[in-house]
Design a protein around this motif. Structure first.
Motif, PDB file in Angstrom:
ATOM      1  N   HIS A  20      -3.278 -10.447   0.790  1.00  0.00           N
ATOM      2  CA  HIS A  20      -4.541 -10.834   0.159  1.00  0.00           C
ATOM      3  C   HIS A  20      -5.003  -9.767  -0.841  1.00  0.00           C
ATOM      4  N   LEU A  21      -4.887  -8.518  -0.453  1.00  0.00           N
ATOM      5  CA  LEU A  21      -5.303  -7.430  -1.344  1.00  0.00           C
ATOM      6  C   LEU A  21      -4.430  -7.367  -2.592  1.00  0.00           C
ATOM      7  N   GLU A  42      -8.724  -1.172  -8.805  1.00  0.00           N
ATOM      8  CA  GLU A  42      -7.363  -1.186  -8.284  1.00  0.00           C
ATOM      9  C   GLU A  42      -7.083   0.049  -7.433  1.00  0.00           C
ATOM     10  N   ALA A  43      -7.571   1.190  -7.852  1.00  0.00           N
ATOM     11  CA  ALA A  43      -7.366   2.424  -7.082  1.00  0.00           C
ATOM     12  C   ALA A  43      -8.019   2.316  -5.702  1.00  0.00           C
ATOM     13  N   ALA A  44      -9.208   1.745  -5.660  1.00  0.00           N
ATOM     14  CA  ALA A  44      -9.906   1.586  -4.379  1.00  0.00           C
ATOM     15  C   ALA A  44      -9.137   0.640  -3.460  1.00  0.00           C
ATOM     16  N   ILE A  45      -8.635  -0.433  -4.023  1.00  0.00           N
ATOM     17  CA  ILE A  45      -7.878  -1.381  -3.209  1.00  0.00           C
ATOM     18  C   ILE A  45      -6.554  -0.768  -2.757  1.00  0.00           C
ATOM     19  N   ARG A  50      -2.669   1.298   1.364  1.00  0.00           N
ATOM     20  CA  ARG A  50      -1.909   2.371   2.021  1.00  0.00           C
ATOM     21  C   ARG A  50      -2.304   2.507   3.492  1.00  0.00           C
ATOM     22  N   THR A  51      -3.589   2.358   3.774  1.00  0.00           N
ATOM     23  CA  THR A  51      -4.060   2.412   5.164  1.00  0.00           C
ATOM     24  C   THR A  51      -3.444   1.280   5.974  1.00  0.00           C
ATOM     25  N   LEU A  52      -3.445   0.084   5.417  1.00  0.00           N
ATOM     26  CA  LEU A  52      -2.861  -1.068   6.111  1.00  0.00           C
ATOM     27  C   LEU A  52      -1.359  -0.888   6.328  1.00  0.00           C
ATOM     28  N   GLU A  53      -0.675  -0.395   5.307  1.00  0.00           N
ATOM     29  CA  GLU A  53       0.762  -0.176   5.435  1.00  0.00           C
ATOM     30  C   GLU A  53       1.075   0.825   6.539  1.00  0.00           C
ATOM     31  N   THR A  54       0.270   1.879   6.629  1.00  0.00           N
ATOM     32  CA  THR A  54       0.465   2.885   7.677  1.00  0.00           C
ATOM     33  C   THR A  54       0.246   2.284   9.056  1.00  0.00           C
ATOM     34  N   GLU A  55      -0.817   1.517   9.207  1.00  0.00           N
ATOM     35  CA  GLU A  55      -1.111   0.874  10.497  1.00  0.00           C
ATOM     36  C   GLU A  55      -0.026  -0.128  10.875  1.00  0.00           C
ATOM     37  N   MET A  56       0.425  -0.903   9.907  1.00  0.00           N
ATOM     38  CA  MET A  56       1.457  -1.888  10.167  1.00  0.00           C
ATOM     39  C   MET A  56       2.758  -1.200  10.596  1.00  0.00           C
ATOM     40  N   LEU A  57       3.122  -0.148   9.901  1.00  0.00           N
ATOM     41  CA  LEU A  57       4.332   0.601  10.229  1.00  0.00           C
ATOM     42  C   LEU A  57       4.239   1.235  11.613  1.00  0.00           C
TER      43      LEU A  57
END
Length: 73
Positions: A20-21, A42-45, A50-57
């Motif tokens: 979605h982001l 875009e920088a804020a999103i 990156r936070t979501l990717e870290t949590e998902m990983l």
């Protein structure tokens, strides 16, 4: 096993939010905002991405480290 299923579904929820982001970023790029405004949004999103990717990983690694095969019914 219940914990693994929970981790899997949380990972999928994070994946959906990440998708979605990414679509929001494409929308920003095509908008009539100034280049600076687009860049800031875009920088804020991207920070959230990156936070979501870290949590998902983290969740995916925990599933993999469990040594169990996750079977979803």
């Amino acid at each position: 096993m219940c914990r693994l299923r929970l981790l899997y579904w949380e990972s999928e929820r994070l994946r959906a939010e990440l998708s979605h982001l990414e679509h929001e970023i494409y929308g920003i790029r095509e908008s009539s905002l100034t280049r600076r405004q687009k860049s800031l949004l875009e920088a804020a999103i991207r920070v959230r991405c990156r936070t979501l990717e870290t949590e998902m990983l983290r969740r995916q690694n925990e599933i993999a480290a469990s040594g169990h095969q996750l079977v979803l019914w």
